[in-house]
Scaffold this motif. Structure first.
Motif, PDB file in Angstrom:
ATOM      1  N   ASN A  54       0.914  -1.173  -0.099  1.00 34.68           N
ATOM      2  CA  ASN A  54      -0.070   0.085   0.168  1.00 34.68           C
ATOM      3  C   ASN A  54       0.689   1.181   0.198  1.00 34.68           C
ATOM      4  OD1 ASN A  54      -2.227  -1.486  -0.001  1.00 34.68           O
ATOM      5  ND2 ASN A  54      -2.111  -1.653   2.233  1.00 34.68           N
ATOM      6  N   VAL A  55       0.374   2.083  -0.726  1.00 35.15           N
ATOM      7  CA  VAL A  55       1.400   3.498  -0.822  1.00 35.15           C
ATOM      8  C   VAL A  55       0.326   4.632  -1.101  1.00 35.15           C
ATOM      9  CG1 VAL A  55       3.252   2.307  -2.193  1.00 35.15           C
ATOM     10  CG2 VAL A  55       1.522   3.295  -3.813  1.00 35.15           C
ATOM     11  N   GLU A  56       0.777   5.806  -0.602  1.00 27.80           N
ATOM     12  CA  GLU A  56       0.269   6.915  -0.849  1.00 27.80           C
ATOM     13  C   GLU A  56       0.136   7.147  -2.161  1.00 27.80           C
ATOM     14  OE1 GLU A  56      -1.766   8.421   1.573  1.00 27.80           O
ATOM     15  OE2 GLU A  56      -1.375   6.702   2.856  1.00 27.80           O
ATOM     16  N   PRO A  57      -1.028   8.130  -2.659  1.00 30.07           N
ATOM     17  CA  PRO A  57      -0.905   8.388  -4.067  1.00 30.07           C
ATOM     18  C   PRO A  57       0.382   9.253  -4.563  1.00 30.07           C
ATOM     19  CG  PRO A  57      -3.008   8.753  -3.084  1.00 30.07           C
ATOM     20  CD  PRO A  57      -2.227   8.423  -1.784  1.00 30.07           C
ATOM     21  N   ASN A  58       0.939   9.904  -3.634  1.00 32.68           N
ATOM     22  CA  ASN A  58       2.088  10.812  -3.928  1.00 32.68           C
ATOM     23  C   ASN A  58       3.475  10.232  -3.952  1.00 32.68           C
ATOM     24  OD1 ASN A  58       1.816  10.932  -1.048  1.00 32.68           O
ATOM     25  ND2 ASN A  58       2.377  13.242  -0.913  1.00 32.68           N
ATOM     26  N   THR A  59       3.616   8.981  -3.374  1.00 36.29           N
ATOM     27  CA  THR A  59       4.780   8.188  -2.945  1.00 36.29           C
ATOM     28  C   THR A  59       5.666   8.002  -4.429  1.00 36.29           C
ATOM     29  OG1 THR A  59       3.826   7.211  -1.269  1.00 36.29           O
ATOM     30  CG2 THR A  59       5.790   6.235  -2.109  1.00 36.29           C
ATOM     31  N   LEU A  60       6.741   8.659  -4.443  1.00 39.90           N
ATOM     32  CA  LEU A  60       7.413   8.557  -5.657  1.00 39.90           C
ATOM     33  C   LEU A  60       8.115   6.756  -5.552  1.00 39.90           C
ATOM     34  CD1 LEU A  60       9.559  11.808  -5.626  1.00 39.90           C
ATOM     35  CD2 LEU A  60       7.949  11.339  -7.109  1.00 39.90           C
ATOM     36  N   LEU A  61       8.374   6.377  -6.969  1.00 36.89           N
ATOM     37  CA  LEU A  61       8.887   5.289  -7.148  1.00 36.89           C
ATOM     38  C   LEU A  61      10.215   4.790  -6.191  1.00 36.89           C
ATOM     39  CD1 LEU A  61       9.071   2.047  -8.175  1.00 36.89           C
ATOM     40  CD2 LEU A  61       9.812   3.370 -10.327  1.00 36.89           C
ATOM     41  N   VAL A  62      11.071   5.963  -6.257  1.00 33.39           N
ATOM     42  CA  VAL A  62      12.440   5.968  -5.548  1.00 33.39           C
ATOM     43  C   VAL A  62      11.989   5.903  -3.974  1.00 33.39           C
ATOM     44  CG1 VAL A  62      12.676   8.608  -5.274  1.00 33.39           C
ATOM     45  CG2 VAL A  62      14.640   6.852  -5.262  1.00 33.39           C
ATOM     46  N   GLN A  63      11.106   6.525  -3.563  1.00 36.51           N
ATOM     47  CA  GLN A  63      10.778   6.629  -2.135  1.00 36.51           C
ATOM     48  C   GLN A  63      10.342   5.049  -1.696  1.00 36.51           C
ATOM     49  OE1 GLN A  63       7.922   9.779  -2.249  1.00 36.51           O
ATOM     50  NE2 GLN A  63       9.314  11.134  -1.185  1.00 36.51           N
ATOM     51  N   PHE A  64       9.527   4.524  -2.371  1.00 37.08           N
ATOM     52  CA  PHE A  64       8.912   3.236  -2.272  1.00 37.08           C
ATOM     53  C   PHE A  64       9.866   2.123  -2.276  1.00 37.08           C
ATOM     54  CE2 PHE A  64       7.258  -0.517  -4.507  1.00 37.08           C
ATOM     55  CZ  PHE A  64       6.556  -1.091  -3.252  1.00 37.08           C
ATOM     56  N   LEU A  65      11.045   2.091  -3.144  1.00 29.98           N
ATOM     57  CA  LEU A  65      12.117   1.309  -3.168  1.00 29.98           C
ATOM     58  C   LEU A  65      12.823   1.316  -2.299  1.00 29.98           C
ATOM     59  CD1 LEU A  65      13.034   1.800  -6.962  1.00 29.98           C
ATOM     60  CD2 LEU A  65      11.952  -0.384  -5.727  1.00 29.98           C
ATOM     61  N   ARG A  66      13.254   2.830  -1.673  1.00 29.66           N
ATOM     62  CA  ARG A  66      14.084   2.967  -0.308  1.00 29.66           C
ATOM     63  C   ARG A  66      13.187   2.714   0.888  1.00 29.66           C
ATOM     64  NH1 ARG A  66      18.930   4.940  -0.984  1.00 29.66           N
ATOM     65  NH2 ARG A  66      18.678   6.160   0.967  1.00 29.66           N
TER      66      ARG A  66
END
Length: 169
Positions: A17-29
């Motif tokens: 689950n991710v917030e709609p404004n989460t960048l892919l780089v933030q999700f990965l890290r």
């Protein structure tokens, strides 16, 4: 309101689950703890955040994690196999294509994608094609040398540039 995404990262299925404004780089890290993908400029200028999306090099600071839903992502952590460096990683090591190492993961990811589309690379090709990756420490000479050698090792199927040298000896 969180969004559920499902994708493949480094060969493994991931649902999160991710917030709609989460960048892919933030999700990965932050969520997957794949910290080899670096955050450099946050404006898609430096290339430190480069990953492969469905086999194509992209800057993960310029894409939302939700946009990667159903995609196949490869990060720098996913290049090595069975504890052996990818030929491009080995070439960067063997040719000292790094100094501080901050830009190196993005350079390697861009280089491997470049070789997939341009298998016969000259130094001039490498310099032109790496336009979107910045290094603040080197003069790029060893990076270019590493990419040319890594491309040759990838074409020969060698596990590392050292293995390639042993195979031809």
């Amino acid at each position: 309101m969180a969004i559920s995404i499902s994708l493949t990262v480094n060969g493994a299925p991931v649902t999160a689950n991710v917030e709609p404004n989460t960048l892919l780089v933030q999700f990965l890290r932050d969520q997957l703890r794949l910290t080899g993908t670096h955050i450099g400029c946050d404006t898609a200028q430096c290339g430190a955040c480069t990953v492969h999306l469905n086999g194509r090099a992209i800057k993960s600071c310029n894409m939302l994690a939700a946009q990667a839903d159903s995609a196949d992502i490869t990060t720098i952590e996913g290049l090595s196999k069975n504890g052996e460096l990818h030929p491009m990683q080995a070439a960067f090591k063997d040719c000292h294509g790094l100094q501080c190492g901050f830009c190196t993961p993005g350079m390697v990811m861009s280089a491997t994608a470049l070789v997939a589309t341009h298998p016969q690379l000259s130094e001039a090709d490498v310099r032109a094609q790496l336009d979107g990756n910045l290094c603040r420490c080197t003069g790029y000479h060893n990076i270019v040398k590493a990419i040319v050698e890594g491309a040759a090792a990838m074409q020969s199927g060698a596990g590392s540039t050292q293995n390639a040298a042993k195979a031809t000896a």
